[in-house]
Design a protein around this motif. Structure first.
Motif, PDB file in Angstrom:
ATOM      1  N   CYS A  65       7.640  41.510   7.854  1.00 20.18           N
ATOM      2  CA  CYS A  65       6.866  42.113   8.926  1.00 20.18           C
ATOM      3  C   CYS A  65       6.124  43.326   8.403  1.00 20.18           C
ATOM      4  O   CYS A  65       6.707  44.190   7.763  1.00 20.18           O
ATOM      5  CB  CYS A  65       7.806  42.514  10.058  1.00 20.18           C
ATOM      6  SG  CYS A  65       6.975  43.390  11.381  1.00 20.18           S
ATOM      7  N   ARG A  66       4.844  43.389   8.694  1.00 18.21           N
ATOM      8  CA  ARG A  66       4.044  44.520   8.229  1.00 18.21           C
ATOM      9  C   ARG A  66       4.384  45.795   8.972  1.00 18.21           C
ATOM     10  O   ARG A  66       4.042  46.885   8.551  1.00 18.21           O
ATOM     11  CB  ARG A  66       2.560  44.225   8.443  1.00 18.21           C
ATOM     12  CG  ARG A  66       2.035  43.208   7.490  1.00 18.21           C
ATOM     13  CD  ARG A  66       0.586  42.987   7.762  1.00 18.21           C
ATOM     14  NE  ARG A  66       0.077  41.908   6.934  1.00 18.21           N
ATOM     15  CZ  ARG A  66      -1.180  41.544   6.895  1.00 18.21           C
ATOM     16  NH1 ARG A  66      -2.065  42.158   7.654  1.00 18.21           N
ATOM     17  NH2 ARG A  66      -1.565  40.577   6.128  1.00 18.21           N
ATOM     18  N   SER A  98       1.464  39.716  14.277  1.00 15.95           N
ATOM     19  CA  SER A  98       0.491  39.687  13.191  1.00 15.95           C
ATOM     20  C   SER A  98      -0.307  38.402  13.306  1.00 15.95           C
ATOM     21  O   SER A  98       0.234  37.359  13.639  1.00 15.95           O
ATOM     22  CB  SER A  98       1.179  39.714  11.823  1.00 15.95           C
ATOM     23  OG  SER A  98       2.115  40.752  11.755  1.00 15.95           O
TER      24      SER A  98
END
Ligand code: ZN
Length: 104
Positions: A65-66, A98
């Motif tokens: 996950c960014r 995202s």
């Protein structure tokens, strides 16, 4: 002259990339046993990538996950949905969404 420890950046980047590959492989295999360890590996891989200014390989870029940097496993803590023209990745850990555009 002791210059062996002074690696050329290109060589360092290659080593960094290898380590990133290993970390993501480990993260994947560890996920079932200890997802938190996978998160740690994903974070570490990202740290290495930033330090050596290397890009995380495309096949791994969607594996974390960014936003919260958790390691993501489809069907576990990641929901993937296809929408017109792009994929929507929903991190169940931090509820961050995202979007990735199709390459095809
Ligand atoms: Zn997240």
């Amino acid at each position: 002259m002791k210059r062996k420890h002074l690696l050329k950046p290109v060589k360092q980047q290659k080593i960094a990339l290898e380590r990133i590959n290993i970390l993501f492989r480990e993260a994947k295999s560890m996920f079932r046993e200890d997802p938190r360890l996978s998160d740690k590996y994903a974070r570490l891989a990202r740290k290495i990538a930033m330090k050596y200014k290397v890009k995380i390989p495309a096949r791994y870029r969607r594996n974390f996950c960014r936003h919260c940097l958790a390691y993501l496993m489809p069907g576990k803590n990641l929901r993937v949905r296809a929408q017109r023209g792009h994929m929507v990745y929903y991190c169940l850990n931090c509820k961050h969404i995202s979007r990735f555009v199709y390459n095809k």
